[in-house]
Design a protein around this motif. Sequence first.
Motif, PDB file in Angstrom:
ATOM      1  N   MET A  75       0.966  -1.049   0.048  1.00  0.00           N
ATOM      2  CA  MET A  75      -0.158  -0.022   0.077  1.00  0.00           C
ATOM      3  C   MET A  75       0.850   1.310   0.068  1.00  0.00           C
ATOM      4  O   MET A  75       2.080   1.276   0.701  1.00  0.00           O
ATOM      5  CB  MET A  75      -0.855   0.090   1.341  1.00  0.00           C
ATOM      6  CG  MET A  75      -1.878  -1.040   1.033  1.00  0.00           C
ATOM      7  SD  MET A  75      -2.970  -1.056  -0.145  1.00  0.00           S
ATOM      8  CE  MET A  75      -4.164   0.163   0.312  1.00  0.00           C
ATOM      9  N   TYR A  76       0.484   2.215  -0.707  1.00  0.00           N
ATOM     10  CA  TYR A  76       1.028   3.601  -0.774  1.00  0.00           C
ATOM     11  C   TYR A  76       0.266   4.572   0.039  1.00  0.00           C
ATOM     12  O   TYR A  76      -0.901   4.520  -0.105  1.00  0.00           O
ATOM     13  CB  TYR A  76       1.416   4.135  -2.135  1.00  0.00           C
ATOM     14  CG  TYR A  76       2.318   2.920  -3.018  1.00  0.00           C
ATOM     15  CD1 TYR A  76       3.582   3.146  -3.043  1.00  0.00           C
ATOM     16  CD2 TYR A  76       1.642   1.812  -3.676  1.00  0.00           C
ATOM     17  CE1 TYR A  76       4.475   2.053  -3.679  1.00  0.00           C
ATOM     18  CE2 TYR A  76       2.305   1.053  -4.415  1.00  0.00           C
ATOM     19  CZ  TYR A  76       3.697   0.978  -4.349  1.00  0.00           C
ATOM     20  OH  TYR A  76       4.484   0.239  -4.922  1.00  0.00           O
ATOM     21  N   GLU A  77       0.874   5.377   0.753  1.00  0.00           N
ATOM     22  CA  GLU A  77       0.256   6.554   1.291  1.00  0.00           C
ATOM     23  C   GLU A  77       0.855   7.989   1.019  1.00  0.00           C
ATOM     24  O   GLU A  77       1.961   7.975   0.675  1.00  0.00           O
ATOM     25  CB  GLU A  77       0.339   6.355   2.932  1.00  0.00           C
ATOM     26  CG  GLU A  77      -0.577   5.222   3.496  1.00  0.00           C
ATOM     27  CD  GLU A  77      -0.415   5.232   4.986  1.00  0.00           C
ATOM     28  OE1 GLU A  77      -1.377   4.493   5.523  1.00  0.00           O
ATOM     29  OE2 GLU A  77       0.309   5.765   5.510  1.00  0.00           O
ATOM     30  N   ARG A  78      -0.164   8.905   1.165  1.00  0.00           N
ATOM     31  CA  ARG A  78       0.366  10.313   0.802  1.00  0.00           C
ATOM     32  C   ARG A  78      -0.334  11.341   1.740  1.00  0.00           C
ATOM     33  O   ARG A  78      -1.723  10.849   1.904  1.00  0.00           O
ATOM     34  CB  ARG A  78       0.197  10.591  -0.363  1.00  0.00           C
ATOM     35  CG  ARG A  78       0.899  11.928  -0.991  1.00  0.00           C
ATOM     36  CD  ARG A  78       0.804  12.209  -2.514  1.00  0.00           C
ATOM     37  NE  ARG A  78       1.336  11.179  -3.083  1.00  0.00           N
ATOM     38  CZ  ARG A  78       1.342  11.029  -4.398  1.00  0.00           C
ATOM     39  NH1 ARG A  78       0.563  11.618  -5.225  1.00  0.00           N
ATOM     40  NH2 ARG A  78       2.117  10.046  -4.950  1.00  0.00           N
ATOM     41  N   ILE A  79       0.076  12.134   2.293  1.00  0.00           N
ATOM     42  CA  ILE A  79      -0.793  12.903   3.292  1.00  0.00           C
ATOM     43  C   ILE A  79      -0.744  14.389   2.099  1.00  0.00           C
ATOM     44  O   ILE A  79       0.296  14.770   1.744  1.00  0.00           O
ATOM     45  CB  ILE A  79       0.100  13.505   4.612  1.00  0.00           C
ATOM     46  CG1 ILE A  79       0.204  12.422   5.476  1.00  0.00           C
ATOM     47  CG2 ILE A  79      -0.907  14.722   5.026  1.00  0.00           C
ATOM     48  CD1 ILE A  79       0.912  12.476   6.648  1.00  0.00           C
ATOM     49  N   ILE A  80      -2.040  14.925   2.073  1.00  0.00           N
ATOM     50  CA  ILE A  80      -2.277  16.161   0.977  1.00  0.00           C
ATOM     51  C   ILE A  80      -2.990  17.155   1.831  1.00  0.00           C
ATOM     52  O   ILE A  80      -4.028  17.038   2.590  1.00  0.00           O
ATOM     53  CB  ILE A  80      -3.229  15.431  -0.166  1.00  0.00           C
ATOM     54  CG1 ILE A  80      -4.464  14.771   0.520  1.00  0.00           C
ATOM     55  CG2 ILE A  80      -2.300  14.765  -1.164  1.00  0.00           C
ATOM     56  CD1 ILE A  80      -5.285  14.640  -0.838  1.00  0.00           C
ATOM     57  N   PRO A  81      -2.623  18.237   1.708  1.00  0.00           N
ATOM     58  CA  PRO A  81      -3.142  19.444   2.265  1.00  0.00           C
ATOM     59  C   PRO A  81      -4.375  19.924   1.558  1.00  0.00           C
ATOM     60  O   PRO A  81      -4.524  20.106   0.270  1.00  0.00           O
ATOM     61  CB  PRO A  81      -1.940  20.533   2.075  1.00  0.00           C
ATOM     62  CG  PRO A  81      -1.350  20.091   0.941  1.00  0.00           C
ATOM     63  CD  PRO A  81      -1.481  18.810   0.645  1.00  0.00           C
ATOM     64  N   VAL A  97     -12.155   9.104  -3.592  1.00  0.00           N
ATOM     65  CA  VAL A  97     -12.585   7.746  -3.741  1.00  0.00           C
ATOM     66  C   VAL A  97     -12.700   7.320  -5.218  1.00  0.00           C
ATOM     67  O   VAL A  97     -12.394   6.046  -5.615  1.00  0.00           O
ATOM     68  CB  VAL A  97     -13.861   7.230  -2.972  1.00  0.00           C
ATOM     69  CG1 VAL A  97     -13.541   7.701  -1.216  1.00  0.00           C
ATOM     70  CG2 VAL A  97     -15.081   8.106  -3.387  1.00  0.00           C
ATOM     71  N   ASP A  98     -13.261   8.087  -5.892  1.00  0.00           N
ATOM     72  CA  ASP A  98     -13.436   7.977  -7.372  1.00  0.00           C
ATOM     73  C   ASP A  98     -12.039   7.570  -8.098  1.00  0.00           C
ATOM     74  O   ASP A  98     -12.180   6.941  -9.141  1.00  0.00           O
ATOM     75  CB  ASP A  98     -14.259   8.963  -8.200  1.00  0.00           C
ATOM     76  CG  ASP A  98     -15.703   8.853  -7.947  1.00  0.00           C
ATOM     77  OD1 ASP A  98     -16.221   8.211  -6.934  1.00  0.00           O
ATOM     78  OD2 ASP A  98     -16.270  10.060  -8.107  1.00  0.00           O
ATOM     79  N   ALA A  99     -11.124   8.211  -7.658  1.00  0.00           N
ATOM     80  CA  ALA A  99      -9.668   8.092  -8.079  1.00  0.00           C
ATOM     81  C   ALA A  99      -9.302   6.567  -7.479  1.00  0.00           C
ATOM     82  O   ALA A  99      -8.003   6.292  -7.968  1.00  0.00           O
ATOM     83  CB  ALA A  99      -9.088   9.051  -7.563  1.00  0.00           C
ATOM     84  N   GLY A 100      -9.881   6.034  -6.731  1.00  0.00           N
ATOM     85  CA  GLY A 100      -9.506   4.616  -6.282  1.00  0.00           C
ATOM     86  C   GLY A 100      -8.856   4.761  -4.971  1.00  0.00           C
ATOM     87  O   GLY A 100      -7.860   3.625  -4.790  1.00  0.00           O
ATOM     88  N   VAL A 101      -8.744   5.740  -4.102  1.00  0.00           N
ATOM     89  CA  VAL A 101      -7.796   5.665  -2.965  1.00  0.00           C
ATOM     90  C   VAL A 101      -8.977   5.592  -2.059  1.00  0.00           C
ATOM     91  O   VAL A 101     -10.111   6.020  -1.803  1.00  0.00           O
ATOM     92  CB  VAL A 101      -7.103   6.955  -2.843  1.00  0.00           C
ATOM     93  CG1 VAL A 101      -6.173   7.293  -4.020  1.00  0.00           C
ATOM     94  CG2 VAL A 101      -8.025   8.269  -2.645  1.00  0.00           C
ATOM     95  N   HIS A 153      -5.441  15.307   4.763  1.00  0.00           N
ATOM     96  CA  HIS A 153      -6.035  13.796   4.652  1.00  0.00           C
ATOM     97  C   HIS A 153      -4.767  12.887   4.240  1.00  0.00           C
ATOM     98  O   HIS A 153      -4.070  13.029   3.476  1.00  0.00           O
ATOM     99  CB  HIS A 153      -6.963  13.646   3.461  1.00  0.00           C
ATOM    100  CG  HIS A 153      -8.224  14.296   3.728  1.00  0.00           C
ATOM    101  ND1 HIS A 153      -9.297  13.812   4.582  1.00  0.00           N
ATOM    102  CD2 HIS A 153      -8.986  15.282   3.178  1.00  0.00           C
ATOM    103  CE1 HIS A 153     -10.173  14.265   4.537  1.00  0.00           C
ATOM    104  NE2 HIS A 153     -10.257  15.563   3.870  1.00  0.00           N
ATOM    105  N   THR A 154      -5.053  11.634   4.927  1.00  0.00           N
ATOM    106  CA  THR A 154      -3.964  10.664   4.508  1.00  0.00           C
ATOM    107  C   THR A 154      -4.777   9.525   3.767  1.00  0.00           C
ATOM    108  O   THR A 154      -5.928   9.410   4.184  1.00  0.00           O
ATOM    109  CB  THR A 154      -3.423   9.867   5.850  1.00  0.00           C
ATOM    110  OG1 THR A 154      -2.948  10.484   6.558  1.00  0.00           O
ATOM    111  CG2 THR A 154      -2.355   8.836   5.417  1.00  0.00           C
ATOM    112  N   ILE A 155      -4.064   9.682   2.465  1.00  0.00           N
ATOM    113  CA  ILE A 155      -5.007   8.618   1.288  1.00  0.00           C
ATOM    114  C   ILE A 155      -4.096   7.454   1.298  1.00  0.00           C
ATOM    115  O   ILE A 155      -2.658   7.516   1.409  1.00  0.00           O
ATOM    116  CB  ILE A 155      -5.020   9.385   0.212  1.00  0.00           C
ATOM    117  CG1 ILE A 155      -3.927  10.121  -0.288  1.00  0.00           C
ATOM    118  CG2 ILE A 155      -6.309  10.428   0.583  1.00  0.00           C
ATOM    119  CD1 ILE A 155      -4.335  10.595  -1.854  1.00  0.00           C
ATOM    120  N   SER A 156      -4.517   6.504   0.935  1.00  0.00           N
ATOM    121  CA  SER A 156      -3.859   5.258   0.620  1.00  0.00           C
ATOM    122  C   SER A 156      -4.323   4.507  -0.608  1.00  0.00           C
ATOM    123  O   SER A 156      -5.604   4.531  -0.876  1.00  0.00           O
ATOM    124  CB  SER A 156      -3.763   4.259   1.963  1.00  0.00           C
ATOM    125  OG  SER A 156      -5.040   3.756   2.001  1.00  0.00           O
TER     126      SER A 156
END
Length: 178
Positions: A75-81, A97-101, A153-156
């Motif tokens: 799994m890959y994660e990223r924090i986005i402002p 969620v539509d982008a698949g995250v 948000h942290t997205i994965s």
Amino acid sequence: MAKQEKLIGEQRREALLSWLKTSDAPITGTELANKAGVSRQVIVQDISLLKAKNEPIIATSQGYLLMQTQPETPMYERIIPCVHTPEQTEDELNTMVDAGVTVKNVIVEHPVYGDLEALVMVKDRHDVKNFLARISSTNAPLLSVLTEGVHLHTISSDTEEKLDVCELHLKQKGYIFE
């Protein structure tokens, strides 16, 4: 769910762990209480005791979830402002969620308490709808109202490309804070 015979102490906590282990989705405290034949408050106390024993239980907006062992795919994660109005929350979450995250959390910086983090754990439009219904039904304010819409948000995802697409779509809509 039908109310069952009342489970006692350690037997009940073992049952809670078993139910959480076999569920692919979060289970609400009310559902667990009905299955165990006790009040929701007893479940809250049991969950606290289980967490104190280092059981990997998390409370999400949809209910309790037992963190499973490492997934087979990385799994890959990223924090986005992000920044937006409360009225744009649904569009922001659906865009992600539509982008698949999966949107794992929301974080705001409070002037007194520092970083405040809340689990969101939404992965599709159904989850988004349920999350927002819960916010609405409880009249709970979004954390981002504390910071004039600015939040993290942290997205994965299973690929970095999905994270990139998510960030690009958010930027196109003006939801990325720069």
